[in-house]
Design a protein around this motif. Structure first.
Motif, PDB file in Angstrom:
ATOM      1  N   ILE A 186       0.819  -1.222   0.000  1.00 61.16           N
ATOM      2  CA  ILE A 186       0.000   0.000   0.000  1.00 61.16           C
ATOM      3  C   ILE A 186       0.850   1.269   0.000  1.00 61.16           C
ATOM      4  O   ILE A 186       0.317   2.364  -0.146  1.00 61.16           O
ATOM      5  CB  ILE A 186      -0.990   0.030   1.184  1.00 61.16           C
ATOM      6  CG1 ILE A 186      -0.261  -0.137   2.518  1.00 61.16           C
ATOM      7  CG2 ILE A 186      -2.063  -1.030   1.013  1.00 61.16           C
ATOM      8  CD1 ILE A 186      -1.163   0.031   3.743  1.00 61.16           C
ATOM      9  N   TRP A 187       2.169   1.124   0.172  1.00 64.62           N
ATOM     10  CA  TRP A 187       3.046   2.286   0.133  1.00 64.62           C
ATOM     11  C   TRP A 187       3.696   2.369  -1.243  1.00 64.62           C
ATOM     12  O   TRP A 187       4.669   1.679  -1.530  1.00 64.62           O
ATOM     13  CB  TRP A 187       4.114   2.196   1.220  1.00 64.62           C
ATOM     14  CG  TRP A 187       3.584   2.499   2.596  1.00 64.62           C
ATOM     15  CD1 TRP A 187       2.284   2.648   2.963  1.00 64.62           C
ATOM     16  CD2 TRP A 187       4.369   2.687   3.780  1.00 64.62           C
ATOM     17  NE1 TRP A 187       2.197   2.915   4.306  1.00 64.62           N
ATOM     18  CE2 TRP A 187       3.450   2.951   4.840  1.00 64.62           C
ATOM     19  CE3 TRP A 187       5.731   2.649   4.053  1.00 64.62           C
ATOM     20  CZ2 TRP A 187       3.881   3.176   6.144  1.00 64.62           C
ATOM     21  CZ3 TRP A 187       6.148   2.879   5.358  1.00 64.62           C
ATOM     22  CH2 TRP A 187       5.235   3.146   6.387  1.00 64.62           C
ATOM     23  N   LYS A 188       3.160   3.214  -2.092  1.00 63.15           N
ATOM     24  CA  LYS A 188       3.598   3.280  -3.485  1.00 63.15           C
ATOM     25  C   LYS A 188       4.824   4.184  -3.691  1.00 63.15           C
ATOM     26  O   LYS A 188       5.436   4.164  -4.751  1.00 63.15           O
ATOM     27  CB  LYS A 188       2.454   3.792  -4.362  1.00 63.15           C
ATOM     28  CG  LYS A 188       1.167   2.982  -4.247  1.00 63.15           C
ATOM     29  CD  LYS A 188       1.366   1.522  -4.599  1.00 63.15           C
ATOM     30  CE  LYS A 188       0.042   0.747  -4.532  1.00 63.15           C
ATOM     31  NZ  LYS A 188       0.230  -0.698  -4.779  1.00 63.15           N
ATOM     32  N   SER A 189       5.169   4.977  -2.672  1.00 65.24           N
ATOM     33  CA  SER A 189       6.301   5.900  -2.822  1.00 65.24           C
ATOM     34  C   SER A 189       7.643   5.230  -2.542  1.00 65.24           C
ATOM     35  O   SER A 189       8.698   5.844  -2.707  1.00 65.24           O
ATOM     36  CB  SER A 189       6.123   7.105  -1.897  1.00 65.24           C
ATOM     37  OG  SER A 189       5.961   6.675  -0.556  1.00 65.24           O
ATOM     38  N   LEU A 190       7.601   3.971  -2.109  1.00 63.89           N
ATOM     39  CA  LEU A 190       8.822   3.205  -1.866  1.00 63.89           C
ATOM     40  C   LEU A 190       8.803   1.945  -2.724  1.00 63.89           C
ATOM     41  O   LEU A 190       7.746   1.478  -3.139  1.00 63.89           O
ATOM     42  CB  LEU A 190       8.945   2.838  -0.385  1.00 63.89           C
ATOM     43  CG  LEU A 190       9.137   4.020   0.582  1.00 63.89           C
ATOM     44  CD1 LEU A 190       8.974   3.571   2.024  1.00 63.89           C
ATOM     45  CD2 LEU A 190      10.497   4.676   0.370  1.00 63.89           C
ATOM     46  N   SER A 191       9.989   1.390  -2.952  1.00 66.30           N
ATOM     47  CA  SER A 191      10.121   0.225  -3.829  1.00 66.30           C
ATOM     48  C   SER A 191      10.623  -0.988  -3.053  1.00 66.30           C
ATOM     49  O   SER A 191      11.443  -0.845  -2.136  1.00 66.30           O
ATOM     50  CB  SER A 191      11.111   0.545  -4.959  1.00 66.30           C
ATOM     51  OG  SER A 191      11.520  -0.637  -5.614  1.00 66.30           O
ATOM     52  N   PRO A 192      10.181  -2.199  -3.412  1.00 62.87           N
ATOM     53  CA  PRO A 192      10.691  -3.409  -2.767  1.00 62.87           C
ATOM     54  C   PRO A 192      12.217  -3.540  -2.856  1.00 62.87           C
ATOM     55  O   PRO A 192      12.835  -4.151  -1.985  1.00 62.87           O
ATOM     56  CB  PRO A 192       9.997  -4.541  -3.538  1.00 62.87           C
ATOM     57  CG  PRO A 192       8.728  -3.933  -4.027  1.00 62.87           C
ATOM     58  CD  PRO A 192       9.075  -2.515  -4.358  1.00 62.87           C
ATOM     59  N   SER A 193      12.808  -2.944  -3.881  1.00 69.60           N
ATOM     60  CA  SER A 193      14.262  -3.028  -4.048  1.00 69.60           C
ATOM     61  C   SER A 193      15.013  -2.283  -2.939  1.00 69.60           C
ATOM     62  O   SER A 193      16.202  -2.520  -2.724  1.00 69.60           O
ATOM     63  CB  SER A 193      14.668  -2.453  -5.405  1.00 69.60           C
ATOM     64  OG  SER A 193      14.369  -1.071  -5.484  1.00 69.60           O
ATOM     65  N   GLN A 194      14.332  -1.396  -2.221  1.00 72.94           N
ATOM     66  CA  GLN A 194      14.959  -0.623  -1.142  1.00 72.94           C
ATOM     67  C   GLN A 194      14.906  -1.342   0.207  1.00 72.94           C
ATOM     68  O   GLN A 194      15.548  -0.912   1.162  1.00 72.94           O
ATOM     69  CB  GLN A 194      14.258   0.736  -1.001  1.00 72.94           C
ATOM     70  CG  GLN A 194      14.385   1.655  -2.210  1.00 72.94           C
ATOM     71  CD  GLN A 194      13.442   2.846  -2.102  1.00 72.94           C
ATOM     72  OE1 GLN A 194      12.235   2.709  -2.256  1.00 72.94           O
ATOM     73  NE2 GLN A 194      13.994   4.019  -1.829  1.00 72.94           N
TER      74      GLN A 194
END
Length: 254
Positions: A186-194
């Motif tokens: 639900i947090w679109k401003s962050l990426s799983p790669s981070q």
């Protein structure tokens, strides 16, 4: 085990554990009770905060905490009166007590009123390939209002060599996609790669047996070593391997 064989083995374990059955015995079931974004993230943050020790006890106490928050955590955080906080004094999970609980509610209200919520605050200091600096900045902001010194120990700081297992787990819940029905995305401003792997005794021991980790302590340096290894296996979604490492440790006694 060669890198290709290790990746194949771990990818199979991810598929085995990263599915809705995982929720049945995991604290992530608490935020799954909610539909509203803010309810999910607040219940998730509070649940992750007390996620150490016996998993059944964690789930029972997190369930009780949601009841104390009238099963409407965002509304409670935003609109509580001082008298509403009195009932929270009875809450305890290991060393997290009623005073800590009240403090967390006040700090969360500060975050939502002054920083547009948890997602914006974590995203504000995010680096391209890591959220560890962001976690440290989050802690500073969380406790910038008047607070109990003792409560600070319940939010880890990676820049002080903590692996910050519980916050990294919370960030996994919020950021990783919801395709398999476990994490929320639900947090679109962050990426799983981070993201960084929630490093605890189970994932640490399995990682060492698999040659992903050499450092003996489960600290920030070990986390960086493990992150580096997992990013080589999947740079876009390295923390999916948390399911494999955790599952191998908890369910298979690997």
């Amino acid at each position: 085990m060669k890198k290709a064989e290790l990746k194949e083995f771990l990818d199979e374990k991810v598929v085995q554990y990263n599915n809705p059955k995982f929720i049945e015995s995991d604290p992530i079931q608490i935020p799954h009770q909610f539909n509203k974004k803010e309810d999910i993230e607040i219940s998730g943050f509070l649940t992750a905060t007390i996620a150490w020790g016996n998993r059944k006890s964690i789930i029972n106490n997190a369930t009780r905490l949601m009841v104390l928050l009238d099963n409407s955590p965002f509304d409670f955080v935003l609109n509580h009166k001082e008298t509403d906080l009195e009932k929270l004094q009875s809450f305890v999970h290991r060393t997290f007590n009623g005073n800590d609980c009240v403090q967390f509610i006040k700090c969360l209200k500060h975050i939502y009123l002054n920083y547009s919520g948890l997602e914006d605050l974590f995203a504000k200091h995010a680096e391209t390939d890591s959220l560890q600096k962001s976690i440290s900045n989050f802690k500073s902001t969380f406790f910038e209002i008047e607070h109990l010194q003792r409560t600070q120990k319940h939010v880890s700081d990676p820049l002080k060599n903590s692996a910050a297992k519980r916050i990294n787990m919370f960030l996994r819940w919020m950021v990783r996609n919801s395709n398999t029905g476990v994490d929320f995305g639900i947090w679109k401003s962050l990426s799983p790669s981070q993201l960084s792997c929630p490093l605890d005794v189970h994932s640490g021991n399995v990682s060492r047996k698999l040659g992903l980790l050499k450092r003996k302590q489960n600290d920030a340096k070990a986390l960086l070593e493990l992150d580096t290894a997992l990013r080589k296996l999947d740079p876009k979604d390295p923390v999916k391997y948390d399911f494999a490492l955790f599952g191998l440790g908890i369910f298979e006694g690997f």
